[in-house]
Enzyme design. Structure first.
Site, PDB file in Angstrom:
ATOM      1  N   LYS A  46      42.452  19.776  22.224  1.00 43.47           N
ATOM      2  CA  LYS A  46      41.068  19.555  21.813  1.00 43.47           C
ATOM      3  C   LYS A  46      40.953  18.255  21.022  1.00 43.47           C
ATOM      4  O   LYS A  46      41.800  17.927  20.207  1.00 43.47           O
ATOM      5  CB  LYS A  46      40.565  20.739  20.985  1.00 43.47           C
ATOM      6  CG  LYS A  46      40.393  22.021  21.791  1.00 43.47           C
ATOM      7  CD  LYS A  46      39.870  23.147  20.933  1.00 43.47           C
ATOM      8  CE  LYS A  46      39.644  24.402  21.754  1.00 43.47           C
ATOM      9  NZ  LYS A  46      38.550  24.243  22.736  1.00 43.47           N
ATOM     10  N   ARG A  84      50.450  33.078  47.160  1.00 43.73           N
ATOM     11  CA  ARG A  84      50.745  34.035  48.226  1.00 43.73           C
ATOM     12  C   ARG A  84      49.659  34.082  49.298  1.00 43.73           C
ATOM     13  O   ARG A  84      49.911  34.531  50.414  1.00 43.73           O
ATOM     14  CB  ARG A  84      50.904  35.434  47.629  1.00 43.73           C
ATOM     15  CG  ARG A  84      52.128  35.599  46.748  1.00 43.73           C
ATOM     16  CD  ARG A  84      52.168  36.987  46.142  1.00 43.73           C
ATOM     17  NE  ARG A  84      51.024  37.226  45.261  1.00 43.73           N
ATOM     18  CZ  ARG A  84      50.792  38.375  44.640  1.00 43.73           C
ATOM     19  NH1 ARG A  84      51.616  39.398  44.817  1.00 43.73           N
ATOM     20  NH2 ARG A  84      49.751  38.504  43.843  1.00 43.73           N
ATOM     21  N   GLU A 142      35.409  35.026  18.472  1.00 42.59           N
ATOM     22  CA  GLU A 142      34.901  35.113  19.838  1.00 42.59           C
ATOM     23  C   GLU A 142      33.810  36.168  19.903  1.00 42.59           C
ATOM     24  O   GLU A 142      33.879  37.188  19.217  1.00 42.59           O
ATOM     25  CB  GLU A 142      36.026  35.483  20.806  1.00 42.59           C
ATOM     26  CG  GLU A 142      37.190  34.491  20.822  1.00 42.59           C
ATOM     27  CD  GLU A 142      38.309  34.959  21.741  1.00 42.59           C
ATOM     28  OE1 GLU A 142      38.334  34.514  22.899  1.00 42.59           O
ATOM     29  OE2 GLU A 142      39.137  35.779  21.289  1.00 42.59           O
ATOM     30  N   LYS A 153      37.541  39.455  18.249  1.00 42.69           N
ATOM     31  CA  LYS A 153      36.639  39.527  19.387  1.00 42.69           C
ATOM     32  C   LYS A 153      35.371  40.285  18.999  1.00 42.69           C
ATOM     33  O   LYS A 153      35.348  41.014  18.008  1.00 42.69           O
ATOM     34  CB  LYS A 153      37.332  40.207  20.571  1.00 42.69           C
ATOM     35  CG  LYS A 153      38.487  39.387  21.132  1.00 42.69           C
ATOM     36  CD  LYS A 153      39.055  39.993  22.377  1.00 42.69           C
ATOM     37  CE  LYS A 153      40.120  39.087  22.982  1.00 42.69           C
ATOM     38  NZ  LYS A 153      39.568  37.787  23.451  1.00 42.69           N
ATOM     39  N   HIS A 162      48.000  29.983  18.875  1.00 44.97           N
ATOM     40  CA  HIS A 162      46.873  29.093  18.562  1.00 44.97           C
ATOM     41  C   HIS A 162      46.714  28.847  17.062  1.00 44.97           C
ATOM     42  O   HIS A 162      46.693  27.696  16.599  1.00 44.97           O
ATOM     43  CB  HIS A 162      45.566  29.680  19.109  1.00 44.97           C
ATOM     44  CG  HIS A 162      45.523  29.798  20.592  1.00 44.97           C
ATOM     45  ND1 HIS A 162      46.159  28.912  21.428  1.00 44.97           N
ATOM     46  CD2 HIS A 162      44.908  30.698  21.404  1.00 44.97           C
ATOM     47  CE1 HIS A 162      45.935  29.263  22.696  1.00 44.97           C
ATOM     48  NE2 HIS A 162      45.187  30.339  22.692  1.00 44.97           N
ATOM     49  N   HIS A 197      46.247  25.085  24.910  1.00 46.64           N
ATOM     50  CA  HIS A 197      45.081  24.233  25.118  1.00 46.64           C
ATOM     51  C   HIS A 197      44.387  23.856  23.812  1.00 46.64           C
ATOM     52  O   HIS A 197      43.675  22.856  23.764  1.00 46.64           O
ATOM     53  CB  HIS A 197      44.088  24.884  26.086  1.00 46.64           C
ATOM     54  CG  HIS A 197      43.383  26.077  25.541  1.00 46.64           C
ATOM     55  ND1 HIS A 197      43.908  27.350  25.583  1.00 46.64           N
ATOM     56  CD2 HIS A 197      42.175  26.206  24.927  1.00 46.64           C
ATOM     57  CE1 HIS A 197      43.062  28.193  25.036  1.00 46.64           C
ATOM     58  NE2 HIS A 197      41.999  27.539  24.624  1.00 46.64           N
TER      59      HIS A 197
END
Length: 484
Positions: free
Chosen positions: A182, A51, A216, A331, A240, A178
């Site tokens: 790997k 945009r 993480e 996390k 994942h 993704h």
């Protein structure tokens, strides 16, 4: 060892959301690395579509800044960077209206691969697909790349698949995860199916249990509003971790082909047992010093959404019956690490007197950081004094074993985008895979929502809630240590 880079066919790649975070952080810096590696043809073009009111030069300046911020040492090659930027173009486009579509149609070339990366929210997928066909921009050989989330439950995933299927064939749809790009994940299949050493042992006769960990150190960051509606189960496990589970547990396909591999992955998902409530542990990170708690990060003092989850799973088939699979992700944990640990059974009998400790062979597959594998084996401790046994790793860190080839290899996004151009769907999720994963996941989420389960708090920088430790302790096992 000399790296062998195979160029792809000439292409036009349109990135919807071309000014967004993913495009600037991953997609464009990755394409620049493929350009430097000689894999991206000189006549190929990358067209940003968004945009923002930009022209070609404005877009090139934006991407130049992005590569300077997120690129590696390669960003210092000013001459090559200038050549790469010359292959970029930009179209201001209205995804929900008609603005810009005529201009995009005029840019598209015949006799090249046409690929469209939907780096936007799923609510725009249908509008984009419809307009690509309405303006005759997409043809029967075009490919679309779809980012997660692939729905938030089975019903929404089915609706999303139906929307895409109304405009594109399944062979044209590339659902990108993704993790599957790997290097180590792909090497998992090479290790299993390319070596006589492992596959005969890859079953319930020799494997005690398997652990999959994705930890993480960061919190939810600026994704609080999205994450609080999703949680670790939807955001990580359903896609994942499920894909890693499939690759570690799948049967050997008849050949390394897209549908053959994905057929075997689908069989794993369909063989997953339902999970009892006491085999699920959910957690939220607590405040620590000046670091806010999960509930403060998402600005919801009554949130029941999990930032950590641990599961004990079973697979009902001949190969894995009786072998527990332990999955965990969270996390604000002690280290950033993604790994798969295949823990083999104890020896049935030891010949070494006086050695009462347990020694096990463990194959550890490191996805991040320091991609590689090591196999824990038992040897004699050096020195006099009898036969004392210790466990040591046979280490294969890719950067050490492969030298420059490991440094030059494509990262996950680079590799997957090149596979899109090649038309290779092996490392992409198929629609029935996505739906099968949600069909298994939905009852778990519905169960804890019906029970009004409150996630356990855990300290930031830890390995998660104590209840997650107990999940394995009850079985006489313990989690592998989370190491950076």
């Amino acid at each position: 060892m000399v790296s062998r880079v195979i160029p792809v066919d000439n292409f036009d790649l349109v990135i919807f959301g071309g000014t967004g975070d993913l495009a600037r952080r991953k997609i464009l810096p990755g394409l620049f690395r493929r350009f430097l590696a000689g894999q991206m043809p000189a006549d190929s073009r990358v067209i940003g579509a968004a945009r923002s009111d930009l022209d070609d030069d404005g877009y090139r300046a934006l991407i130049k800044d992005a590569i300077a911020e997120f690129g590696g040492p390669e960003k210092e090659d000013a001459e090559k960077l200038s050549a790469f930027l010359a292959q970029l173009a930009y179209v201001q486009i209205d995804a929900m209206g008609e603005g810009g579509w005529g201009a995009l149609a005029k840019l598209m070339r015949k006799d090249v691969v046409r690929a469209f990366y939907f780096s936007v929210g799923p609510s725009l997928f249908g509008a984009l697909a419809e307009r690509l066909h309405k303006h005759k921009i997409a043809d029967r050989n075009s490919r679309i790349v779809v980012e997660k989330p692939f729905g938030r439950d089975l019903a929404s995933a089915q609706a999303l698949n139906e929307t895409l299927a109304s405009h594109f064939k399944e062979t044209q749809i590339y659902r990108i995860d993704h993790y599957l790009g790997k290097e180590t994940v792909q090497n998992l299949m090479a290790v299993r199916f390319g070596n006589v050493l492992f596959e005969p042992l890859w079953n319930n006769h020799y494997v005690d249990h398997i652990e999959i960990t994705v930890a993480e150190t960061v919190g939810v960051g600026g994704r609080g509003a999205y994450y609080d509606k999703s949680g670790a189960m939807r955001d990580m496990v359903q896609n994942h971790l499920m894909q890693l589970l499939c690759l570690i547990a799948m049967e050997p396909p008849s050949r390394y082909g897209p549908d053959e591999v994905r057929d075997e992955k689908l069989k794993v998902i369909r063989a997953l047992d339902p999970i009892d409530a006491h085999h699920i542990v959910r957690g939220q990170y607590d405040a620590k010093g000046e670091e806010p708690s999960y509930r403060e990060d998402v600005d919801n003092a009554k949130s029941f959404t999990e930032s950590f989850i641990a599961l004990k799973c079973g697979i009902s088939n001949w190969r894995w019956a009786g072998v527990p699979f332990y999955l965990r992700t969270g996390k604000k944990m002690k280290s950033r690490v993604s790994s798969i640990d295949v823990v083999f059974k104890d020896l049935g009998h030891t010949i070494f007197e006086g050695d009462h400790s347990r020694h096990r062979n463990i194959l550890s597959i490191r996805l991040q950081p320091n991609e590689g594998m090591d196999l824990q084996v038992t040897i004699k401790e050096p020195g006099p004094g009898g036969m004392r046994l210790i466990d040591v790793p046979l280490d294969m860190t890719f950067a050490d074993a492969l030298g420059d080839d490991a440094e030059d290899s494509a990262d996950a996004y680079e590799r997957l985008i090149m596979d899109v151009i090649r038309g290779n769907q092996t490392l992409f999720m198929r629609g029935d895979e996505v739906e099968a994963a949600w069909a298994w996941t939905d009852p778990l989420i519905e169960g804890w929502e019906a029970r009004n389960d409150v996630p356990k708090t855990y300290e930031q920088g830890s390995a998660g809630p104590e209840d997650a430790m107990a999940l394995m302790h009850r079985d006489g096992r313990k989690w592998r240590e989370i190491k950076g």
